[in-house]
Design an enzyme around this catalytic site. Sequence first.
Site, mmCIF file in Angstrom:
data_model
loop_
_atom_site.group_PDB
_atom_site.id
_atom_site.type_symbol
_atom_site.label_atom_id
_atom_site.label_comp_id
_atom_site.label_asym_id
_atom_site.label_seq_id
_atom_site.Cartn_x
_atom_site.Cartn_y
_atom_site.Cartn_z
ATOM 1 N N PRO A 199 0.892 -1.330 -0.051
ATOM 2 C CA PRO A 199 -0.010 -0.132 0.185
ATOM 3 C C PRO A 199 0.852 1.246 -0.039
ATOM 4 O O PRO A 199 1.768 1.273 0.498
ATOM 5 C CB PRO A 199 -0.899 -0.139 1.212
ATOM 6 C CG PRO A 199 0.031 -1.027 2.101
ATOM 7 C CD PRO A 199 0.598 -1.954 1.284
ATOM 8 N N GLU A 200 0.627 2.215 -0.670
ATOM 9 C CA GLU A 200 0.969 3.470 -0.760
ATOM 10 C C GLU A 200 0.190 4.437 0.373
ATOM 11 O O GLU A 200 -0.630 4.159 0.852
ATOM 12 C CB GLU A 200 1.199 4.060 -2.086
ATOM 13 C CG GLU A 200 1.737 2.945 -3.024
ATOM 14 C CD GLU A 200 2.094 3.330 -4.357
ATOM 15 O OE1 GLU A 200 2.220 4.402 -4.689
ATOM 16 O OE2 GLU A 200 2.339 2.292 -5.111
ATOM 17 N N LYS A 247 4.200 5.408 5.560
ATOM 18 C CA LYS A 247 3.390 3.965 5.595
ATOM 19 C C LYS A 247 3.483 3.610 7.147
ATOM 20 O O LYS A 247 2.801 2.530 7.264
ATOM 21 C CB LYS A 247 4.226 3.030 4.886
ATOM 22 C CG LYS A 247 4.126 3.645 3.115
ATOM 23 C CD LYS A 247 5.181 2.586 2.360
ATOM 24 C CE LYS A 247 5.135 3.441 0.637
ATOM 25 N NZ LYS A 247 5.913 2.604 0.011
ATOM 26 N N ARG A 292 12.012 -3.344 -9.280
ATOM 27 C CA ARG A 292 10.528 -2.999 -9.280
ATOM 28 C C ARG A 292 10.399 -2.506 -10.796
ATOM 29 O O ARG A 292 11.110 -1.946 -11.187
ATOM 30 C CB ARG A 292 10.366 -1.925 -8.329
ATOM 31 C CG ARG A 292 10.603 -2.486 -6.902
ATOM 32 C CD ARG A 292 10.097 -1.360 -5.908
ATOM 33 N NE ARG A 292 8.736 -1.466 -5.588
ATOM 34 C CZ ARG A 292 8.155 -0.593 -4.640
ATOM 35 N NH1 ARG A 292 8.795 0.225 -4.006
ATOM 36 N NH2 ARG A 292 6.741 -0.832 -4.703
#
Length: 282
Positions: free
Chosen positions: A2-3, A53, A263
């Site tokens: 999640p960002e 986060k 990534r």
Amino acid sequence: MPEGPEIRLAADEVAKALVSRQTTRVEFAFPELRRFEKQLQGQCVTEVATRGKAILTHFDNGLVIYSHNQLYGRWYVAGSGQYPDTGRQLRVAIHNERYSALLYSASSIEVWQASELKRHPFLARLGPDLLSEGPDVETIVERLDSARFRKRQLAGLLLDQGFVAGLGNYLRAEILTHAGLHPSLKPAQCNRQQLRKLAAEIIRLTHRAYRTRGIINPPKLVARLKQQGLSAREQHRFNSYGRADQPCHICATRIECSNAGGRKMYFCPGCQPDPRTGNKKA
Ligand SMILES: [Zn+2]
């Protein structure tokens, strides 16, 4: 992973269940935290804050539960004393008379004094949080132009939580496409106008993702794509991210995907010309 916007939305849910309510019971799975259970029982939650986060649950006696979800952590909110049907490991439970806020699977959980938080090793190295601290364009341009960051490639810099907190893989791709900057560029190679545009898109798209729960494309485009039959969320939320070989919604060039630091980095060769060749790829 999640960002920032997803973390803030999760924190909003937890806040709705906990803020201004007195806890009836607090439970920790990790033995070293159990000594705080009594200290937190009967306290009011004053705020559920986010920094990048991390989620910070503040209590009115000055204690704070710090939690970082890493890859698998997940908060659930349920009626008081009810537990969701999940195979996950319960790590923290905060109960009040109406609700239970339950944190599953997270491995990074600590209890701190609010006054000591500035010494927290993870929090201390975070850049300004895009959603909770709301840095303006000037502040971000200043950081982009600083000795610390100006020689870093944008692809890596945008994921560095020490630069600004809250960006992850999808926001990185979308921000760079909308700013018209190739991922290999460094701030030192950009002019003032490009840096201002980049800073503005960092702010704008992060806030849009928060408001829309993760839909980055502008509302008009989303409406058009839905009319064309792309009604599933995954089909209309992004321009570049996850859309390799599909046409850019802005310029119709095919989106490309490279592997940056393990990534996937999606970009549009039309909107984001490669500085090494200087030309827009056909
Ligand atoms: Zn494009």
